[in-house]
Design an enzyme around this catalytic site. Structure first.
Site, PDB file in Angstrom:
ATOM      1  N   PHE A   1      44.422  33.751  37.984  1.00  0.00           N
ATOM      2  CA  PHE A   1      43.168  33.461  37.299  1.00  0.00           C
ATOM      3  C   PHE A   1      43.411  33.568  35.799  1.00  0.00           C
ATOM      4  CE2 PHE A   1      38.790  34.431  35.821  1.00  0.00           C
ATOM      5  CZ  PHE A   1      38.217  33.239  36.223  1.00  0.00           C
TER       6      PHE A   1
ATOM      7  N   ASP B   1      44.091  42.665  41.309  1.00  0.00           N
ATOM      8  CA  ASP B   1      42.765  42.168  40.975  1.00  0.00           C
ATOM      9  C   ASP B   1      42.067  41.831  42.297  1.00  0.00           C
ATOM     10  OD1 ASP B   1      40.485  40.730  40.270  1.00  0.00           O
ATOM     11  OD2 ASP B   1      41.452  39.714  38.592  1.00  0.00           O
TER      12      ASP B   1
ATOM     13  N   TYR C   1      29.909  41.070  40.624  1.00  0.00           N
ATOM     14  CA  TYR C   1      28.896  40.023  40.725  1.00  0.00           C
ATOM     15  C   TYR C   1      29.156  38.999  41.815  1.00  0.00           C
ATOM     16  CZ  TYR C   1      32.264  37.688  37.583  1.00  0.00           C
ATOM     17  OH  TYR C   1      33.405  37.170  37.011  1.00  0.00           O
ATOM     18  N   LYS C   2      30.278  39.096  42.497  1.00  0.00           N
ATOM     19  CA  LYS C   2      30.574  38.104  43.538  1.00  0.00           C
ATOM     20  C   LYS C   2      30.092  38.625  44.891  1.00  0.00           C
ATOM     21  CE  LYS C   2      34.224  36.057  40.802  1.00  0.00           C
ATOM     22  NZ  LYS C   2      35.635  35.700  40.631  1.00  0.00           N
TER      23      LYS C   2
ATOM     24  N   ARG D   1      35.673  23.893  46.034  1.00  0.00           N
ATOM     25  CA  ARG D   1      35.794  25.271  46.524  1.00  0.00           C
ATOM     26  C   ARG D   1      34.450  25.736  47.087  1.00  0.00           C
ATOM     27  NH1 ARG D   1      37.023  30.527  42.757  1.00  0.00           N
ATOM     28  NH2 ARG D   1      34.924  29.973  42.075  1.00  0.00           N
TER      29      ARG D   1
END
Length: 408
Positions: free
Chosen positions: A127, A197, A222-223, A367
């Site tokens: 990422f 991560d 937040y996911k 995605r």
């Protein structure tokens, strides 16, 4: 699979009732929970009371009525979801800031042990913010460097000069999952630490940091943890490293006596030393209410449902002629599925126009997040049928679907 079969699976789903605990928009199928989790209904009242009573009425007294302890308390709620002890996790800042802290701390500790250990190894295609932060972190430590290699070259990149192996457990594009125990051992056998991560892992797949022998980890709130946009992140430091590693962002909340107001800095014991500035109380409150949903949830059931949802949507994508870039083996992937297509952006926009929200990743990836607590099998079946229709009919070629939004 038929719609009737999907509905039958929903009727037997032990997680189905959790769906009602989230705000649902009629006619919307939300396949982007891997980027922003849905709003728990309980969060609406919890944050309202936090603003109205704790802030509005109690004011500064609220710091002694739960606010000051929130980073450790909320961290302890995350700990079971990532295989950690309650006193190994704390909530603070953003994933990027926490990653910076841990990289610099690991580099400094490694060089104190052996000056030759100055390299952070990471994966090309990680990422981007992880690599960006790593660039900045190595620049803050004299002689340190970042070595970015393809996934297939990671093993040979580990050596006597490696201080830290930095990996994202579940890849943000492909959902490919690293074997955490295997790569942790590889790094440690090379004399290095490893930092994971967990942004696409926590709340999505079973994670056991301590069983894997992991050293360090970060992740966002937040996911899959449904903490809301910009929710505070978390970081993990194994107990064996808590005295040896030091937060390079030595702010007052990480001080042993923050209200002693001394000029000099003395780090707090344990995980509190990883705090820096004043905690985001409203963000912590929203995250805490979202995490309360996880109490008693069996991650094995979450994993099993994720695999079932994946199979349904994979069949649809394949029927539409899309190339799946996500591993088919459930053990080797996270809880999203990605396809490749030259007109990926346009297809995603066409789906959104029909009420199916997925997302696009440059240059050609569609995605879709498969969040077991908020989605039904029938949702995935219906979304899959729309995907097939849009691709086969060429509906995605409408000019309006090619207009790029600022956030993709």
């Amino acid at each position: 699979m038929t719609l009737e079969e999907a509905l039958a699976r929903d009727a037997a789903d032990p997680l189905a009732h959790f769906r009602e605990r989230f705000v649902q928009s009629e006619g919307l199928i939300y396949l982007d929970g891997n980027s922003l989790g849905q709003l728990p209904k309980a969060t609406i009242n919890a944050t309202g009371e936090l603003v109205r009573v704790a802030w509005g009425e109690r004011l500064i007294r609220s710091w002694n009525e739960g606010w000051i302890d929130a980073p450790a308390r909320v961290g302890a709620m995350i700990a079971p979801l990532i295989g950690a002890e309650a006193d190994e996790v704390i909530v603070a800042d953003s994933t990027s800031v926490n990653l910076y802290k841990l990289i610099v701390a690991a580099l400094r500790q490694a060089q104190a042990r052996d000056p030759a250990r100055k390299v952070v190894v990471s994966e090309a295609g990680n990422f981007p913010t992880d690599l960006h932060i790593a660039e900045g972190a190595v620049a803050a430590v004299a002689g340190a460097e970042l070595r970015v290699v393809e996934r297939g070259a990671l093993s040979e990149a580990l050596g006597a000069d490696t201080a830290l192996l930095l990996l994202t457990h579940v890849h943000y594009k492909t959902a490919e999952r690293f074997n955490m125990a295997g790569w942790t051992k590889a790094a440690q056998d090379a004399g290095a630490l490893v930092c994971w991560d967990l942004s696409h892992s926590a709340g999505a797949v079973e994670v056991d940091l301590n069983a894997a022998g992991a050293d360090l980890a970060v992740g966002c709130g937040y996911k899959y943890l449904n903490g809301g946009p910009g929710a505070p992140a978390f970081l993990y430091v194994a107990k064996r490293w808590q005295d040896a590693l030091h937060n390079p962002l030595s702010g007052w909340m990480g001080h042993a006596e923050p209200f002693g107001f001394a000029d000099g800095y003395t780090a707090a014991a344990g995980m509190k030393r990883w705090l820096t500035g004043t905690p985001s109380v409203l963000g912590l409150g929203a995250l805490e209410s979202g995490l309360a949903l996880w109490d008693g949830i069996d991650m094995a059931q979450v994993t099993a449902k994720s695999a079932a949802l994946w199979d349904i949507f994979h069949a649809a994508g394949t029927a539409a002629g899309l190339e799946c870039v996500t591993p088919q083996d459930p053990v080797k992937r996270g809880s999203h599925i990605s396809f490749r297509h030259a007109h990926a952006y346009e297809i995603v926009q066409a789906l959104i126009a029909r009420g199916v929200i997925g997302d696009f990743r440059d240059p050609d990836i569609l995605r879709f997040g498969l969040t077991p607590l908020t989605l039904s099998h029938a949702d995935i079946w219906r979304a899959g049928q729309m995907l097939v229709e849009i691709v086969e009919s060429g509906e995605y070629r409408r000019p309006e679907f090619a207009v790029r939004n600022a956030v993709t």
